[in-house]
Design a protein around this motif. Structure first.
Motif, PDB file in Angstrom:
ATOM      1  N   ILE A  30      -0.379   8.422   3.642  1.00 19.47           N
ATOM      2  CA  ILE A  30      -1.337   8.172   4.715  1.00 19.47           C
ATOM      3  C   ILE A  30      -0.950   9.035   5.906  1.00 19.47           C
ATOM      4  CG2 ILE A  30      -2.347   6.452   6.233  1.00 19.47           C
ATOM      5  CD1 ILE A  30      -1.572   4.325   4.181  1.00 19.47           C
ATOM      6  N   VAL A  31      -1.848   9.928   6.289  1.00 23.84           N
ATOM      7  CA  VAL A  31      -1.577  10.845   7.392  1.00 23.84           C
ATOM      8  C   VAL A  31      -1.965  10.221   8.732  1.00 23.84           C
ATOM      9  CG1 VAL A  31      -2.119  13.110   8.372  1.00 23.84           C
ATOM     10  CG2 VAL A  31      -1.908  12.827   5.884  1.00 23.84           C
ATOM     11  N   ARG A  32      -3.100   9.534   8.739  1.00 22.54           N
ATOM     12  CA  ARG A  32      -3.578   8.931   9.974  1.00 22.54           C
ATOM     13  C   ARG A  32      -4.420   7.704   9.649  1.00 22.54           C
ATOM     14  NH1 ARG A  32      -6.411  12.919  11.872  1.00 22.54           N
ATOM     15  NH2 ARG A  32      -8.504  12.087  11.486  1.00 22.54           N
ATOM     16  N   VAL A  33      -4.413   6.733  10.544  1.00 24.54           N
ATOM     17  CA  VAL A  33      -5.223   5.532  10.375  1.00 24.54           C
ATOM     18  C   VAL A  33      -6.026   5.292  11.648  1.00 24.54           C
ATOM     19  CG1 VAL A  33      -5.244   3.051   9.918  1.00 24.54           C
ATOM     20  CG2 VAL A  33      -3.495   4.500   8.862  1.00 24.54           C
ATOM     21  N   ASN A  34      -7.328   5.095  11.488  1.00 27.17           N
ATOM     22  CA  ASN A  34      -8.179   4.659  12.587  1.00 27.17           C
ATOM     23  C   ASN A  34      -8.590   3.221  12.319  1.00 27.17           C
ATOM     24  OD1 ASN A  34      -8.202   7.194  13.898  1.00 27.17           O
ATOM     25  ND2 ASN A  34      -9.834   7.915  12.540  1.00 27.17           N
ATOM     26  N   ALA A  35      -8.619   2.400  13.352  1.00 24.16           N
ATOM     27  CA  ALA A  35      -8.957   0.992  13.169  1.00 24.16           C
ATOM     28  C   ALA A  35      -9.825   0.517  14.322  1.00 24.16           C
ATOM     29  CB  ALA A  35      -7.689   0.148  13.085  1.00 24.16           C
ATOM     30  N   ALA A  36     -10.796  -0.327  13.995  1.00 25.56           N
ATOM     31  CA  ALA A  36     -11.658  -0.935  15.005  1.00 25.56           C
ATOM     32  C   ALA A  36     -11.832  -2.406  14.663  1.00 25.56           C
ATOM     33  CB  ALA A  36     -13.011  -0.236  15.049  1.00 25.56           C
ATOM     34  N   GLY A  37     -11.663  -3.274  15.652  1.00 22.35           N
ATOM     35  CA  GLY A  37     -11.791  -4.707  15.430  1.00 22.35           C
ATOM     36  C   GLY A  37     -12.924  -5.306  16.232  1.00 22.35           C
ATOM     37  N   LYS A  38     -13.519  -6.390  15.696  1.00 20.30           N
ATOM     38  CA  LYS A  38     -14.619  -7.067  16.381  1.00 20.30           C
ATOM     39  C   LYS A  38     -14.519  -8.571  16.147  1.00 20.30           C
ATOM     40  CE  LYS A  38     -19.682  -7.208  16.730  1.00 20.30           C
ATOM     41  NZ  LYS A  38     -20.955  -6.665  16.186  1.00 20.30           N
ATOM     42  N   VAL A  39     -14.408  -9.340  17.236  1.00 18.88           N
ATOM     43  CA  VAL A  39     -14.372 -10.797  17.137  1.00 18.88           C
ATOM     44  C   VAL A  39     -15.772 -11.302  16.834  1.00 18.88           C
ATOM     45  CG1 VAL A  39     -13.952 -12.946  18.400  1.00 18.88           C
ATOM     46  CG2 VAL A  39     -12.411 -10.998  18.719  1.00 18.88           C
ATOM     47  N   HIS A  40     -15.899 -12.190  15.820  1.00 14.18           N
ATOM     48  CA  HIS A  40     -17.218 -12.688  15.440  1.00 14.18           C
ATOM     49  C   HIS A  40     -17.334 -14.206  15.458  1.00 14.18           C
ATOM     50  CE1 HIS A  40     -15.542 -13.731  11.549  1.00 14.18           C
ATOM     51  NE2 HIS A  40     -15.173 -12.474  11.345  1.00 14.18           N
ATOM     52  N   LYS A  53       0.829  -1.208   0.000  1.00 10.98           N
ATOM     53  CA  LYS A  53       0.000   0.000   0.000  1.00 10.98           C
ATOM     54  C   LYS A  53       0.861   1.255   0.000  1.00 10.98           C
ATOM     55  CE  LYS A  53      -4.376   1.576   1.763  1.00 10.98           C
ATOM     56  NZ  LYS A  53      -5.074   1.058   0.595  1.00 10.98           N
ATOM     57  N   LYS A  54       1.886   1.276   0.841  1.00 11.15           N
ATOM     58  CA  LYS A  54       2.742   2.463   0.914  1.00 11.15           C
ATOM     59  C   LYS A  54       3.483   2.691  -0.395  1.00 11.15           C
ATOM     60  CE  LYS A  54       4.767   3.275   4.979  1.00 11.15           C
ATOM     61  NZ  LYS A  54       5.477   3.076   6.267  1.00 11.15           N
ATOM     62  N   GLU A  55       3.942   1.616  -1.029  1.00 14.32           N
ATOM     63  CA  GLU A  55       4.639   1.753  -2.315  1.00 14.32           C
ATOM     64  C   GLU A  55       3.696   2.219  -3.415  1.00 14.32           C
ATOM     65  OE1 GLU A  55       8.078   1.314  -3.056  1.00 14.32           O
ATOM     66  OE2 GLU A  55       7.969   1.643  -0.890  1.00 14.32           O
ATOM     67  N   ALA A  56       2.469   1.689  -3.422  1.00  8.34           N
ATOM     68  CA  ALA A  56       1.495   2.091  -4.439  1.00  8.34           C
ATOM     69  C   ALA A  56       1.140   3.570  -4.299  1.00  8.34           C
ATOM     70  CB  ALA A  56       0.239   1.229  -4.318  1.00  8.34           C
ATOM     71  N   LEU A  57       0.980   4.040  -3.077  1.00  3.74           N
ATOM     72  CA  LEU A  57       0.625   5.440  -2.842  1.00  3.74           C
ATOM     73  C   LEU A  57       1.716   6.390  -3.302  1.00  3.74           C
ATOM     74  CD1 LEU A  57      -1.047   5.122   0.675  1.00  3.74           C
ATOM     75  CD2 LEU A  57      -2.190   5.654  -1.480  1.00  3.74           C
ATOM     76  N   LYS A  58       2.963   5.986  -3.139  1.00  2.77           N
ATOM     77  CA  LYS A  58       4.082   6.834  -3.576  1.00  2.77           C
ATOM     78  C   LYS A  58       3.984   7.157  -5.064  1.00  2.77           C
ATOM     79  CE  LYS A  58       7.584   5.225  -0.272  1.00  2.77           C
ATOM     80  NZ  LYS A  58       8.865   4.482  -0.166  1.00  2.77           N
ATOM     81  N   TYR A 113      -8.423   5.349   6.474  1.00  2.00           N
ATOM     82  CA  TYR A 113      -7.176   6.059   6.198  1.00  2.00           C
ATOM     83  C   TYR A 113      -7.477   7.513   5.853  1.00  2.00           C
ATOM     84  CZ  TYR A 113      -5.850   1.195   5.115  1.00  2.00           C
ATOM     85  OH  TYR A 113      -5.650  -0.168   5.143  1.00  2.00           O
ATOM     86  N   LEU A 114      -6.778   8.429   6.499  1.00  3.81           N
ATOM     87  CA  LEU A 114      -6.815   9.826   6.080  1.00  3.81           C
ATOM     88  C   LEU A 114      -5.664  10.023   5.106  1.00  3.81           C
ATOM     89  CD1 LEU A 114      -7.921  12.721   6.254  1.00  3.81           C
ATOM     90  CD2 LEU A 114      -6.345  13.102   8.172  1.00  3.81           C
ATOM     91  N   MET A 115      -5.990  10.275   3.843  1.00  8.77           N
ATOM     92  CA  MET A 115      -5.009  10.412   2.778  1.00  8.77           C
ATOM     93  C   MET A 115      -4.740  11.883   2.470  1.00  8.77           C
ATOM     94  SD  MET A 115      -4.387   7.275   1.924  1.00  8.77           S
ATOM     95  CE  MET A 115      -4.968   5.687   1.340  1.00  8.77           C
ATOM     96  N   LYS A 116      -3.508  12.176   2.089  1.00  2.00           N
ATOM     97  CA  LYS A 116      -3.161  13.511   1.639  1.00  2.00           C
ATOM     98  C   LYS A 116      -2.489  13.418   0.278  1.00  2.00           C
ATOM     99  CE  LYS A 116      -0.552  17.693   2.763  1.00  2.00           C
ATOM    100  NZ  LYS A 116       0.452  18.321   3.658  1.00  2.00           N
ATOM    101  N   GLN A 117      -3.079  14.110  -0.687  1.00  8.93           N
ATOM    102  CA  GLN A 117      -2.515  14.182  -2.029  1.00  8.93           C
ATOM    103  C   GLN A 117      -2.362  15.656  -2.365  1.00  8.93           C
ATOM    104  OE1 GLN A 117      -4.910  13.092  -5.502  1.00  8.93           O
ATOM    105  NE2 GLN A 117      -3.240  11.774  -6.171  1.00  8.93           N
ATOM    106  N   GLU A 118      -1.115  16.097  -2.478  1.00  8.92           N
ATOM    107  CA  GLU A 118      -0.813  17.521  -2.591  1.00  8.92           C
ATOM    108  C   GLU A 118      -1.393  18.236  -1.358  1.00  8.92           C
ATOM    109  OE1 GLU A 118      -2.056  18.845  -6.444  1.00  8.92           O
ATOM    110  OE2 GLU A 118      -0.898  17.311  -7.486  1.00  8.92           O
ATOM    111  N   ASP A 119      -2.313  19.182  -1.558  1.00  8.26           N
ATOM    112  CA  ASP A 119      -2.891  19.892  -0.415  1.00  8.26           C
ATOM    113  C   ASP A 119      -4.320  19.443  -0.114  1.00  8.26           C
ATOM    114  OD1 ASP A 119      -0.591  21.459  -0.012  1.00  8.26           O
ATOM    115  OD2 ASP A 119      -1.225  22.870  -1.568  1.00  8.26           O
ATOM    116  N   VAL A 120      -4.723  18.320  -0.704  1.00  9.34           N
ATOM    117  CA  VAL A 120      -6.102  17.847  -0.550  1.00  9.34           C
ATOM    118  C   VAL A 120      -6.122  16.573   0.293  1.00  9.34           C
ATOM    119  CG1 VAL A 120      -8.120  16.975  -1.780  1.00  9.34           C
ATOM    120  CG2 VAL A 120      -6.832  18.905  -2.706  1.00  9.34           C
ATOM    121  N   PHE A 121      -7.105  16.476   1.189  1.00  9.97           N
ATOM    122  CA  PHE A 121      -7.274  15.309   2.034  1.00  9.97           C
ATOM    123  C   PHE A 121      -8.525  14.545   1.602  1.00  9.97           C
ATOM    124  CE2 PHE A 121      -4.807  18.280   4.497  1.00  9.97           C
ATOM    125  CZ  PHE A 121      -3.895  17.479   5.195  1.00  9.97           C
ATOM    126  N   TYR A 122      -8.484  13.228   1.704  1.00  6.85           N
ATOM    127  CA  TYR A 122      -9.682  12.430   1.497  1.00  6.85           C
ATOM    128  C   TYR A 122      -9.594  11.167   2.343  1.00  6.85           C
ATOM    129  CZ  TYR A 122      -7.103   9.389  -1.821  1.00  6.85           C
ATOM    130  OH  TYR A 122      -6.211   8.535  -2.401  1.00  6.85           O
TER     131      TYR A 122
END
Length: 285
Positions: A42-52, A31-36, A71-80
């Motif tokens: 990736i600026v920040r990652v939030n994660a939540a897990g649930k055992v099922h 993922k990190k290589e593809a984004l480059k 994932y909070l993504m940053k591309q140039e000056d835009v976040f998504y």
């Protein structure tokens, strides 16, 4: 055991945004290589897990759990925001973690009969691409109870999106004909990636225009992927957003994801032989 999983998940999350070198294998590295390649980080990652689920194999206790990553993504000056779901499995012996892995989803394994037919030349409809996108956004990580739930759900999900956009079903109840689902019965084109690809390529029933580049696609249009480059298409995606360079961000099921970069270079299924096909969905006439 749950505390061990929580700690492991936290360590994985930190690797996504860390400058620490990650081995040249595995999902985080890919993922990190593809984004480059398209100047995204990736600026920040939030994660939540649930055992099922829980089961035993001899003295090994196995927990199945689901992780939702944001994932909070940053591309140039835009976040998504990009999101995805993972199905994972952890094995414990005497209360200690001995193995943990992501479960690879099974993509299309259905053999499509050679006598499949479109069943008509044209349908009359107006394709509301924003309704298709809204549906894809609403159900990207859930199953609509109005439809049968498939283990391999990628094409069923895309068909639902197209139908939500106003394209009518036709051909029931012949599985070899048309594009339809009724309860626990359906056509191959509704549920099978390779069959839907042929339907879109033919441009009959669902009117399409095949284009040469992903950048030409608009919201609500469809990408088809042949991971191995063997002529059999395995996966379908719907465009739900565009990045700063006008490239598609897509939603999909089976590997449930939202606003994922269209190339799937971060997928374990990716190969150098991958083939993409790009279809603009047109109004029926």
């Amino acid at each position: 055991m749950r505390e061990q999983l929580k700690q492991l998940l936290q360590e994985r999350v930190e690797l996504y945004t860390s400058d620490e070198h990650v081995r040249g294998e595995g999902k985080i590295y890919l993922k990190k290589e593809a984004l480059k390649k398209h100047s995204t980080e990736i600026v920040r990652v939030n994660a939540a897990g649930k055992v099922h689920s829980e089961r035993h194999e001899g003295d090994v206790q196995i927990l199945g759990y689901q992780v939702q990553l944001q994932y909070l993504m940053k591309q140039e000056d835009v976040f998504y925001i990009e999101e995805e779901m993972e199905e994972r499995e952890a094995r414990f012996r005497d209360g200690y973690l001995i193995e943990e892995r992501e479960l690879e989803p099974n993509l299309d394994s259905i053999e499509v009969p050679q006598n499949w037919e479109v069943g008509l030349d044209r349908l009359s409809y107006r394709y509301d691409r924003m309704k298709a996108v809204q549906y894809a956004e609403r159900w990207w990580n859930e199953f609509n109870p109005d439809y049968y739930k498939f283990t391999d759900d990628c094409t069923n999900f895309i068909s639902q999106c197209l139908h939500a956009g106003g394209i009518p079903m036709w051909g029931a109840s012949n599985k070899n004909q048309g594009w339809w689902i009724r309860g626990k019965n359906w056509s191959y084109t509704w549920t099978t990636a390779h069959s839907l690809y042929h339907l879109l390529k033919g441009g009959k029933g669902i009117r399409t225009k095949e284009v040469g580049t992903a950048q030409e696609l608009n919201l609500g249009d469809i990408l088809c992927i042949d991971f191995e480059g063997d002529g059999r298409f395995d996966h379908n995606l719907i465009v739900t957003a565009k990045d700063q360079n006008g490239m598609p961000l897509v939603n999909a099921h089976t590997m449930n994801s939202r606003h994922r970069y269209w190339t799937y270079e971060d997928s374990s299924r990716y190969t150098p032989n991958i083939v993409y096909k790009f279809f603009m969905i047109l109004d029926g006439v």
